[in-house]
Structure formats: structure tokens, C-alpha cells
Design a protein around this motif. Sequence first.
Motif, PDB file in Angstrom:
ATOM      1  N   VAL A 165       0.833  -1.214   0.000  1.00 47.86           N
ATOM      2  CA  VAL A 165       0.000   0.000   0.000  1.00 47.86           C
ATOM      3  C   VAL A 165       0.856   1.248   0.000  1.00 47.86           C
ATOM      4  CG1 VAL A 165      -1.633   1.337   1.393  1.00 47.86           C
ATOM      5  CG2 VAL A 165      -1.988  -1.121   1.073  1.00 47.86           C
ATOM      6  N   ARG A 166       1.906   1.249   0.829  1.00 46.16           N
ATOM      7  CA  ARG A 166       2.719   2.458   1.009  1.00 46.16           C
ATOM      8  C   ARG A 166       3.561   2.776  -0.208  1.00 46.16           C
ATOM      9  NH1 ARG A 166       6.513   2.316   6.091  1.00 46.16           N
ATOM     10  NH2 ARG A 166       4.452   2.234   7.079  1.00 46.16           N
ATOM     11  N   HIS A 167       4.035   1.759  -0.897  1.00 51.11           N
ATOM     12  CA  HIS A 167       5.020   1.991  -1.958  1.00 51.11           C
ATOM     13  C   HIS A 167       4.442   1.861  -3.358  1.00 51.11           C
ATOM     14  CE1 HIS A 167       8.041   2.186   1.108  1.00 51.11           C
ATOM     15  NE2 HIS A 167       7.818   0.939   1.512  1.00 51.11           N
ATOM     16  N   THR A 168       3.122   1.924  -3.489  1.00 57.34           N
ATOM     17  CA  THR A 168       2.506   1.901  -4.829  1.00 57.34           C
ATOM     18  C   THR A 168       1.551   3.090  -4.962  1.00 57.34           C
ATOM     19  OG1 THR A 168       0.736   0.442  -4.025  1.00 57.34           O
ATOM     20  CG2 THR A 168       2.654  -0.609  -5.034  1.00 57.34           C
ATOM     21  N   PRO A 169       1.338   3.580  -6.174  1.00 59.59           N
ATOM     22  CA  PRO A 169       0.495   4.769  -6.373  1.00 59.59           C
ATOM     23  C   PRO A 169      -0.999   4.440  -6.332  1.00 59.59           C
ATOM     24  CG  PRO A 169       1.341   3.995  -8.469  1.00 59.59           C
ATOM     25  CD  PRO A 169       1.986   3.132  -7.423  1.00 59.59           C
ATOM     26  N   SER A 170      -1.799   5.487  -6.368  1.00 56.01           N
ATOM     27  CA  SER A 170      -3.255   5.333  -6.405  1.00 56.01           C
ATOM     28  C   SER A 170      -3.656   4.554  -7.661  1.00 56.01           C
ATOM     29  CB  SER A 170      -3.926   6.709  -6.402  1.00 56.01           C
ATOM     30  OG  SER A 170      -5.325   6.581  -6.505  1.00 56.01           O
ATOM     31  N   GLY A 171      -4.694   3.707  -7.499  1.00 59.10           N
ATOM     32  CA  GLY A 171      -5.154   2.897  -8.619  1.00 59.10           C
ATOM     33  C   GLY A 171      -4.507   1.527  -8.681  1.00 59.10           C
ATOM     34  N   THR A 172      -3.575   1.277  -7.800  1.00 55.58           N
ATOM     35  CA  THR A 172      -2.882  -0.017  -7.795  1.00 55.58           C
ATOM     36  C   THR A 172      -3.799  -1.118  -7.277  1.00 55.58           C
ATOM     37  OG1 THR A 172      -0.739   1.035  -7.442  1.00 55.58           O
ATOM     38  CG2 THR A 172      -0.914  -1.291  -6.854  1.00 55.58           C
ATOM     39  N   ARG A 173      -3.687  -2.296  -7.896  1.00 53.73           N
ATOM     40  CA  ARG A 173      -4.391  -3.466  -7.396  1.00 53.73           C
ATOM     41  C   ARG A 173      -3.401  -4.333  -6.612  1.00 53.73           C
ATOM     42  NH1 ARG A 173      -7.359  -7.028 -11.493  1.00 53.73           N
ATOM     43  NH2 ARG A 173      -5.281  -6.985 -12.439  1.00 53.73           N
ATOM     44  N   ILE A 174      -3.799  -4.705  -5.402  1.00 54.45           N
ATOM     45  CA  ILE A 174      -2.961  -5.560  -4.544  1.00 54.45           C
ATOM     46  C   ILE A 174      -3.697  -6.882  -4.366  1.00 54.45           C
ATOM     47  CG2 ILE A 174      -1.900  -5.800  -2.277  1.00 54.45           C
ATOM     48  CD1 ILE A 174      -1.945  -2.688  -2.147  1.00 54.45           C
ATOM     49  N   ARG A 175      -3.069  -7.961  -4.810  1.00 52.81           N
ATOM     50  CA  ARG A 175      -3.691  -9.283  -4.778  1.00 52.81           C
ATOM     51  C   ARG A 175      -3.015 -10.149  -3.718  1.00 52.81           C
ATOM     52  NH1 ARG A 175      -2.410  -8.013  -9.826  1.00 52.81           N
ATOM     53  NH2 ARG A 175      -0.864  -9.692 -10.061  1.00 52.81           N
ATOM     54  N   VAL A 176      -3.857 -10.857  -2.971  1.00 51.00           N
ATOM     55  CA  VAL A 176      -3.369 -11.701  -1.882  1.00 51.00           C
ATOM     56  C   VAL A 176      -3.860 -13.128  -2.108  1.00 51.00           C
ATOM     57  CG1 VAL A 176      -3.257 -12.030   0.612  1.00 51.00           C
ATOM     58  CG2 VAL A 176      -3.543  -9.724  -0.330  1.00 51.00           C
ATOM     59  N   SER A 177      -2.968 -14.106  -1.882  1.00 51.97           N
ATOM     60  CA  SER A 177      -3.372 -15.513  -1.994  1.00 51.97           C
ATOM     61  C   SER A 177      -2.665 -16.347  -0.938  1.00 51.97           C
ATOM     62  CB  SER A 177      -3.051 -16.065  -3.391  1.00 51.97           C
ATOM     63  OG  SER A 177      -1.650 -16.191  -3.563  1.00 51.97           O
ATOM     64  N   VAL A 178      -3.384 -17.359  -0.462  1.00 48.95           N
ATOM     65  CA  VAL A 178      -2.821 -18.335   0.486  1.00 48.95           C
ATOM     66  C   VAL A 178      -3.068 -19.716  -0.111  1.00 48.95           C
ATOM     67  CG1 VAL A 178      -2.831 -19.250   2.821  1.00 48.95           C
ATOM     68  CG2 VAL A 178      -3.347 -16.851   2.433  1.00 48.95           C
ATOM     69  N   ALA A 179      -2.016 -20.448  -0.407  1.00 49.75           N
ATOM     70  CA  ALA A 179      -2.129 -21.767  -1.031  1.00 49.75           C
ATOM     71  C   ALA A 179      -1.474 -22.816  -0.159  1.00 49.75           C
ATOM     72  CB  ALA A 179      -1.494 -21.757  -2.421  1.00 49.75           C
ATOM     73  N   ARG A 180      -2.108 -23.970  -0.066  1.00 50.88           N
ATOM     74  CA  ARG A 180      -1.536 -25.093   0.677  1.00 50.88           C
ATOM     75  C   ARG A 180      -0.859 -26.045  -0.304  1.00 50.88           C
ATOM     76  NH1 ARG A 180      -1.979 -28.429   5.289  1.00 50.88           N
ATOM     77  NH2 ARG A 180      -0.292 -29.922   4.991  1.00 50.88           N
ATOM     78  N   GLU A 181       0.438 -26.223  -0.130  1.00 52.94           N
ATOM     79  CA  GLU A 181       1.178 -27.170  -0.942  1.00 52.94           C
ATOM     80  C   GLU A 181       1.461 -28.420  -0.114  1.00 52.94           C
ATOM     81  OE1 GLU A 181       4.580 -25.250  -2.568  1.00 52.94           O
ATOM     82  OE2 GLU A 181       3.404 -23.972  -3.921  1.00 52.94           O
ATOM     83  N   ALA A 182       2.248 -29.331  -0.677  1.00 49.44           N
ATOM     84  CA  ALA A 182       2.486 -30.613  -0.011  1.00 49.44           C
ATOM     85  C   ALA A 182       3.112 -30.439   1.369  1.00 49.44           C
ATOM     86  CB  ALA A 182       3.377 -31.487  -0.890  1.00 49.44           C
ATOM     87  N   GLU A 183       4.121 -29.592   1.465  1.00 45.37           N
ATOM     88  CA  GLU A 183       4.851 -29.473   2.725  1.00 45.37           C
ATOM     89  C   GLU A 183       4.958 -28.029   3.205  1.00 45.37           C
ATOM     90  OE1 GLU A 183       8.616 -31.281   2.114  1.00 45.37           O
ATOM     91  OE2 GLU A 183       7.820 -33.325   1.951  1.00 45.37           O
ATOM     92  N   ALA A 184       4.169 -27.134   2.630  1.00 49.79           N
ATOM     93  CA  ALA A 184       4.302 -25.730   3.010  1.00 49.79           C
ATOM     94  C   ALA A 184       3.012 -24.971   2.730  1.00 49.79           C
ATOM     95  CB  ALA A 184       5.464 -25.080   2.253  1.00 49.79           C
ATOM     96  N   VAL A 185       2.884 -23.835   3.422  1.00 50.14           N
ATOM     97  CA  VAL A 185       1.834 -22.856   3.146  1.00 50.14           C
ATOM     98  C   VAL A 185       2.512 -21.682   2.438  1.00 50.14           C
ATOM     99  CG1 VAL A 185       0.202 -21.230   4.149  1.00 50.14           C
ATOM    100  CG2 VAL A 185       0.390 -23.537   5.079  1.00 50.14           C
ATOM    101  N   VAL A 186       2.001 -21.313   1.280  1.00 48.87           N
ATOM    102  CA  VAL A 186       2.620 -20.257   0.475  1.00 48.87           C
ATOM    103  C   VAL A 186       1.714 -19.026   0.510  1.00 48.87           C
ATOM    104  CG1 VAL A 186       3.531 -19.598  -1.767  1.00 48.87           C
ATOM    105  CG2 VAL A 186       3.712 -21.972  -1.001  1.00 48.87           C
ATOM    106  N   LEU A 187       2.252 -17.944   1.050  1.00 50.13           N
ATOM    107  CA  LEU A 187       1.536 -16.675   1.136  1.00 50.13           C
ATOM    108  C   LEU A 187       2.150 -15.719   0.113  1.00 50.13           C
ATOM    109  CD1 LEU A 187      -0.363 -14.630   2.547  1.00 50.13           C
ATOM    110  CD2 LEU A 187       1.473 -14.231   4.203  1.00 50.13           C
ATOM    111  N   VAL A 188       1.320 -15.149  -0.758  1.00 50.20           N
ATOM    112  CA  VAL A 188       1.810 -14.288  -1.835  1.00 50.20           C
ATOM    113  C   VAL A 188       1.021 -12.978  -1.826  1.00 50.20           C
ATOM    114  CG1 VAL A 188       2.220 -14.050  -4.311  1.00 50.20           C
ATOM    115  CG2 VAL A 188       2.371 -16.305  -3.228  1.00 50.20           C
TER     116      VAL A 188
END
Length: 450
Positions: free
Chosen positions: A356-379
Amino acid sequence: MRPLPRSLRGLTVVFLALFLTVTALAGFGTFFGTASMVRVLVDERIESESETLVPKGTTPDRGELSRHIVEMARQRDTGDLGVLLSDAQGNPIVGNVRLNRELPLGYSSLGRDDRIEGLSAGRVWVREIGGGMRLAVFAETEPVDNYFAMRRRIYFAGFGAIVLVVLAGLLAFRRLVGKRIDAVRQTAESIIEGDLAQRVPMPGDGGEFDQQAGAFNRMLDRIGQLMGEIRNVSNDISHEMRTPLARLRNELALLEQSAAAEPVRERVAMARMQADELLGMFSAMLRIAEIEDGSRRAGFRPLDMGELVAEIVEMVQPVAQERGQRVLMERADEAKLVGDRQLLSQLLVNMLENAVRHTPSGTRIRVSVAREAEAVVLVVTDDGPGIPASQREHVMRRFGRVERAGQAGGQGGGHGLGLPLMEAIVRLHRGTLALEDAGPGMRIVARLPV
């Protein structure tokens, strides 16, 4: 020349191969050496018996020699010694042995195919004694029937037992050494992850492994002491400076609100904001030091990252909307892991606030949480200006900030401790944090093992 293996398993395989090769060569050498010695002794015996019957250089009387052979056959066991007197055409004259083939002059070997009663393996010496006669003297090379077969079984059993004992000892030794190496490796990995309290287990027997573990632990004690001293100095500085800085900040805030400060109110406000930034920097430094201590692992509890991310996204939405940005929850798998809920919440907040702080107005910020075989991946992905690949390593260091044209203070200000704080939290959970190009924009990927 192919180099020798350096791993414990490779060295074990090489040693075992060499041992089996040497053992096999020793077994075969002993077996055939013994057989050769027996053959030489039997050859000497049959030659001696032959010369006893007919001394060299003499021409025996046929009748007298025949009577002597008959008398000798009565006195000796057929399986012990055999004598055959034959004419020049190989026709038998007298003796206690009958053959199914013509024997050559000199020494030769006998076996079961010769069908000599009581003889399974032996030697024979055939020589011409004059008068158109040939004398053949036989003797067994096996004291009992199937002696060599039994001896082969004995060798296989004996050397096999040696191989099994050595193999068992080698595997036990490898397991012992491997266990000690694993203990050192696990301790080293714990130290790398920030748990400086871990030590190599000591068997307590005073042996070489015990001494090595003791020396390694003393080294870790010394490193821990030095790291503690450095950490204490850093913490003391942060604590000592934060208190007067907080008082200064409060004084500036009071001065800013007073009527007397009207001519310089703007400059006083700027000084107060700089004091706030310094206080935030000291707080972040203390927070990183606390996380890197590793003691927070004791408070790890099961939690669902999908639910936690949904809560944090909902909390950050108003801030993003005020700046004209959108935060989208693209994927939220049920992703359970064991961790510190407070620190993981701070990780998520920092990741989103960074976007939020380092992007300009109009920016889209996408969040995902995925469960893999041996890890949780947060992007967390944005379509803002991103961070140049040449500066990503720099911004992961403490106080590292992106320098852009026209921004002497770095991108959007900040004290340069946000990403190091996030990395410390991820590392505490034995995970990894990576900055990637989203084309356009930046992608922050936190991989947390379950």
C-alpha cells in the motif's frame, strides 16, 4: 583418475567392496594353495612308492614284480594306494586298479569319471620300467570322499561368517558415526535458525566423539556469549535512546499545539514526525532482536493461515481505499500450520502495508494463500513500480531502501527495517521470504513449512 567418494555412505560402500574383494581373493588363494600343496605331496608319495617297487636304472623280473604287486595290494587299502602293471599296449598285467582309459606317461589327475573304486580324486604317475612294461602308481588327494566339496563349504561358511560379522560391524559403525554427524548437523541448523541455546548431545564416555561434541559446544558457548554481548549493546542503545527520544517527541507535540509555535509550527511538526520515525526504527530493531532470539518458538500454536489472512485483508481494506487502491483476496485455502499468531499477523500487515505504502493510487494488490504438499505459500502481488532486481538484495538488509531518481530518502520514506522484520518472522518459522518480479509490479512470497 576418479576421486574417492567423500560421503560417509560412499566411503562405506568403497570399504565394503575392497573388503569383499580381499576376502574373496584370500579364500580362493587359500583353497587353491592348499589343493596345490596336497597335489605336490601326493606326487612325491606316488613317485617314492613307484621307485620302491622298481628303483630307477633297474630292469625288474616280470614274475617277481607281479608277485610283489599282488602282495602289496593285499596289505594296502584300495582307496589309499593303487598299482597297475601293464604292457606297452596298455593291457593290464597285474594290479588292484582297473582303468577305462589309457594313461599318458608322467603325472596326471584322476576323478570320478575314471570309475576307480574308492577314489573320488587323485593323482597317478606312469613310467616305463623296461621289458615292455609300464608301472602306474595311484594315490588319493582326498583323505575322505568329497573332501574338497566339504572344504569348499567350510571355506564359504567361514569366510561368509567373517563377511557377515564385518558387515554388521561396519553398518553399526556407520550408524553410530551417522547419528553423531546428524546430531552436529541438527544443532548447526538450529543455530542457523537463531536458536543459539541448542547444543550437541554428549554421550559422556570421554571418547573422541564426546571430546568433539564438548569442543563444539564450547565454541557455541563462546559464540553465544559474543552474540549476546553484541545484542545487549544494540538493545541497550535502543532502549536508552528511545526513552529520551520519546520525551523529546512529546515536548515537540506539546510545542506544536501551543500558540507560541505558530511561526514555526510546520517545522516543529516535521521534527515531531522525524522523532516518530526514529521511535519506529528503534521499536523495529528491538522487535527483530526479540524474534531472532528464537525463544518465541516455545509459544507456537496451531492456526489457520487462510482465516488469519482474511482478517488482516479486511483490516487493511479501509487504508487502501483511502489511497485509491484495491486489495483483492484471490485465493484462501484452508492452510493450517503451527506458529506464532501475533508474529504472523504482523508479517501479513507488513506485507500489505509495504504494498500500500510503496505503490500509487489505482494499484491493485492481490493476496493468496495456497496449501502445498509441505508448506503454506503466502503471496502478496501489486502492479506498482516494483523493485529493480539489482536492489532486491540490498533492501533485504537492515536500513536498506530503494533509491529512485528524485527520491533522496528512498521510496516513500521508511526506515528500511520492514523487509528485514518480515524475513526474521519467516525465518523464525523455518520458512523463506523472496522478492519476485510480477511484471509489472512486485511479488512477495513467504513459504512457511507445515
